[in-house]
Structure formats: C-alpha cells, structure tokens
Scaffold this motif. Structure first.
Motif, short mmCIF file in Angstrom:
data_model
loop_
_atom_site.label_atom_id
_atom_site.label_comp_id
_atom_site.label_asym_id
_atom_site.label_seq_id
_atom_site.Cartn_x
_atom_site.Cartn_y
_atom_site.Cartn_z
N MET A 88 0.81 -1.21 0.00
CA MET A 88 0.00 0.00 0.00
C MET A 88 0.85 1.27 0.00
O MET A 88 0.33 2.37 -0.21
CB MET A 88 -0.94 0.00 1.21
N HIS A 146 -5.07 6.18 3.47
CA HIS A 146 -6.01 6.14 4.57
C HIS A 146 -5.30 6.01 5.90
O HIS A 146 -5.67 6.60 6.89
CB HIS A 146 -6.94 4.96 4.36
N ALA A 147 -4.29 5.21 5.91
CA ALA A 147 -3.65 4.84 7.17
C ALA A 147 -2.41 5.66 7.45
O ALA A 147 -1.70 5.40 8.40
CB ALA A 147 -3.30 3.37 7.13
N GLY A 148 -2.15 6.68 6.65
CA GLY A 148 -0.92 7.42 6.85
C GLY A 148 0.28 6.54 6.60
O GLY A 148 1.32 6.68 7.23
N LEU A 149 0.12 5.60 5.68
CA LEU A 149 1.19 4.64 5.43
C LEU A 149 2.15 5.14 4.37
O LEU A 149 3.27 4.68 4.26
CB LEU A 149 0.61 3.30 4.98
N LEU A 194 5.57 5.38 6.81
CA LEU A 194 5.66 4.40 7.89
C LEU A 194 6.04 3.01 7.39
O LEU A 194 6.86 2.33 7.99
CB LEU A 194 4.33 4.35 8.64
N LEU A 195 5.45 2.61 6.27
CA LEU A 195 5.77 1.28 5.75
C LEU A 195 7.24 1.19 5.39
O LEU A 195 7.93 0.23 5.73
CB LEU A 195 4.92 0.99 4.51
N SER A 213 9.69 3.09 6.54
CA SER A 213 10.56 3.16 7.70
C SER A 213 10.53 1.85 8.49
O SER A 213 11.54 1.42 9.03
CB SER A 213 10.20 4.34 8.58
N THR A 214 9.36 1.19 8.52
CA THR A 214 9.28 -0.09 9.22
C THR A 214 10.13 -1.13 8.52
O THR A 214 10.83 -1.92 9.15
CB THR A 214 7.82 -0.58 9.29
#
Lengths: 222, 160
Positions: free
Chosen positions: A189, A197-200, A209-210, A212-213
């Motif tokens: 995503m 939607h999720a600030g991803l 975020l994805l 960086s994770t």
C-alpha cells in the motif's frame, strides 16, 4: 481474395434453389438454438470457480488467500465464488467484462504472472484495476448480495452501524472504499497512490511508515 | 528354592508397581491434555468468542496497552498494509472517529518525538489484544494499582 468474397456474396444473395423455405427457417431456428445455447454454456463454464482455479496463477495465489476469509468459510455455509465478485451478473456487462478478460488470456499465454514473484510484482496493478472497476459501478458485485435496504444496522456492532450510516447510506462512499483486502491480501500500500487512509505513504517530509518499518526491520528492498 | 527366591524378589516389585499405578491415577496434574490418556484424543474445548462491544475497558495500570474492544479477525498487519491504522492513525480519526494511537507511539526508544509513528510500534498486536469470554483457568489475583496505593498508605499509618 476479392473474387472469393464476391462469389460468396453472390451465393448468399441468390435464392435457394434446392432447400425449401420451411427447411431453411426451421434449420436456422434449430441451429440458432444450438449455437446460442452452446455459446452461453461455454460462457458459463468460464464463469465458475473450478475454471478460475484450473490455472495455477489463481489457485496458488488469490484462491489460497480467499480460503480463510468469511466469503469462503463461514457459519452459514454460503460461499461467494470468484465470478460472484469479479464478473458482473447481468448479461451485457458480463459480455463486456468477458471481452476485457481476453487480455487475461494474453497474460496467461505469455506468463505475465506465472511465478509468485511476478504475481507479487503485479499485485498492486491488478488490485487497482478491481478497485477502479468496483468504484465505477458503485460496488455492484458486493451489492448483488449485500443490499443496504436489507442491512439491519441494529444487528451490527455499533462501530459498523455508525460507519454504514455515515458513509454508505448517504452515498458518500461505496463498499470498496473501506472494504479493500477482505477477500485477498492487500498489495504494497506504500506504492498505492491515493490510498493514504492509514498514513502509510510517505508524508510530505521524511519517509512513510511502511518504508521506515521495512528499513527498521532490515528489509529494505533497495 | 530358586523359585522361592524369585517369588520373594517379585513381591516388592509388584507392590511398588501397584502403588505407582494408583499414584499416577490419583495425581491429576493439570496439563493442556487434561486427563485424556496418551493414546486417546481429548475433547477439544470450544473456541471462546471475542468481545465485540466497542466499550473501552479499564486499564489495570496507567501504562497498560489498551485492550482492543472489537474483533480483529483477518486484519492484515504486515509490511504491505496495516488494517488497524486505517482507522487509528492520526490522519484517519476524523473519518473513523476511532481513538488515535497514543503519542508514545511517535517516540523512538530514546524518548525523542518523531513526526510519524515509530517503526518499533508498527505491529499493533504485539501489545494490544482482543478479549475473549473464556472462563479463567485459574483464579486471577491481580490487584489494581489504586488498591496497592491504598494498601501502602494504610501500612504507613494513613499519613500522606
């Protein structure tokens, strides 16, 4: 070539010298039934779960993912099979979708997604096609079973009832806007544009975020 | 003679095994198998239902990760997507009206505040769990932190 076509046209144009009008009419009628019936039967054969999962691309990827979901296994034993969601039910739209699907035959012949890796690479694009289709037809395939008129929100959890009241009944959103990934796994995503939607996704500054994770877990693809 | 000696030797062995057998049958150690014999399959316990009330539960101590008051069946939380964040992220709460993930999730392990969620907080179900209506297997003797404070105060003679 031109001569052949001309001769053919001449034969078709000419009144029949040997066959009676009754024979031709009845023959045409019977042959019509056979051809039309055969066509629709063949069409319906391609519209079954067994047909879809006869190819390993579907059987090993999307079908496996469908199995644990509520649309495949549930308390009441009603199952949505592949064409219930992916092919329109009324005839004209079905034919239109089937003609589009000739592209998928091309993909099958040339092995566009014939390995797991290739499938994962194309997953986002494939998913986006389906999301776009369902957004365009107001989630028609969902609504073939899930009618908002028969949806008794007092029997839903408060959370679901609120969301349906605010977004579904007002027509502000359609099923697929919120219910992506209910039957199959979601694609990456982070690469899906317009789906933040999720600030991803990447925020204006810094990485998403994805991403960086992934780097946190040492799984960066680059 | 030889037979008599054998018989005498056999008596304690026989007694011991009889006592041992009795001992095992009485000694009901609670295990996952429960009392099902090894060569038989025990009856499976029913899978407990998940509490889906959407009512937030009391935290037993301030740092407790809040419990999830709804079902999370088939929620995809992996490197491709995070279903929880589609409602609980900072940008999604206006639409979802769900509680935003707490500000502690925006800190790195040194306590420095970041602009976005820290990756080490990405996998929600590491800390946050749903509750089931399962019957507790053992009595819960947990004491709420307020009661602990009251107890300590009482021990100190009521002086504040």
């Amino acid at each position: 070539m031109w001569g052949f076509l001309k001769r053919l046209w001449w034969i078709i144009r000419r009144p029949s010298a040997y066959f009676s009008l009754g024979f031709l009419t009845m023959g045409g009628f019977v042959m019509g039934i056979i051809f039309w019936g055969g066509f629709n039967t063949a069409l319906e054969v391609t519209n079954t779960e067994a047909f879809c999962t006869s190819c390993h691309e579907m059987r090993d990827n999307v079908f496996e993912e469908l199995k644990p979901t509520i649309h495949y296994s549930n308390r009441s034993g009603v199952r949505a099979s592949c064409p219930d969601c992916h092919v329109p039910h009324n005839w004209t739209n079905k034919i239109a979708r089937k003609m589009q699907a000739s592209k998928e035959v091309w993909g099958k012949i040339f092995g566009t997604i014939n390995t797991r890796e290739k499938f994962l690479e194309h997953r986002l694009e494939l998913a986006q096609h389906e999301w776009a289709r369902l957004e365009a037809n107001d989630s028609l395939e969902c609504r073939n079973c899930h009618s908002d008129e028969s949806m008794d929100i007092t029997r839903q959890s408060k959370r679901a009832a609120d969301a349906h009241e605010r977004f579904l009944f007002t027509g502000e959103k359609t099923c697929i806007n919120c219910h992506k990934g209910i039957a199959h796994q979601l694609p990456d995503m982070a690469a899906a544009e317009g789906e933040d939607h999720a600030g991803l996704l990447a925020p204006a500054h810094g990485e998403g975020l994805l991403a960086s994770t992934r780097s946190y877990l040492g799984l960066s693809s680059d | 003679m030889k037979h008599l000696r054998l018989a005498i030797l056999a008596v304690p062995v026989f007694l011991a095994s009889a006592v041992f057998a009795q001992d095992v049958s009485q000694n009901q150690v609670a295990t996952l198998r429960n009392t099902a014999p090894l060569d038989q399959e025990g009856e499976a316990t029913q899978i407990p239902g998940i509490v889906n009330t959407d009512i937030r539960q009391v935290r037993n101590y301030p740092d407790q990760p809040p419990l999830i008051p709804h079902k999370t069946d088939n929620y995809q939380v992996d490197l491709n997507s995070n279903k929880c964040l589609t409602c609980h992220s900072r940008t999604a709460v206006e639409v979802s009206q769900a509680p935003m993930i707490s500000v502690t999730h925006f800190m790195n392990r040194e306590g420095q505040t970041l602009g976005a969620v820290s990756p080490r907080r990405y996998f929600c179900t590491q800390c946050h769990v749903v509750q089931t209506n399962a019957r507790p297997l053992v009595e819960n003797e947990f004491v709420d932190v307020d009661k602990v404070i009251d107890y300590v105060k009482a021990q100190q003679g009521g002086a504040d």
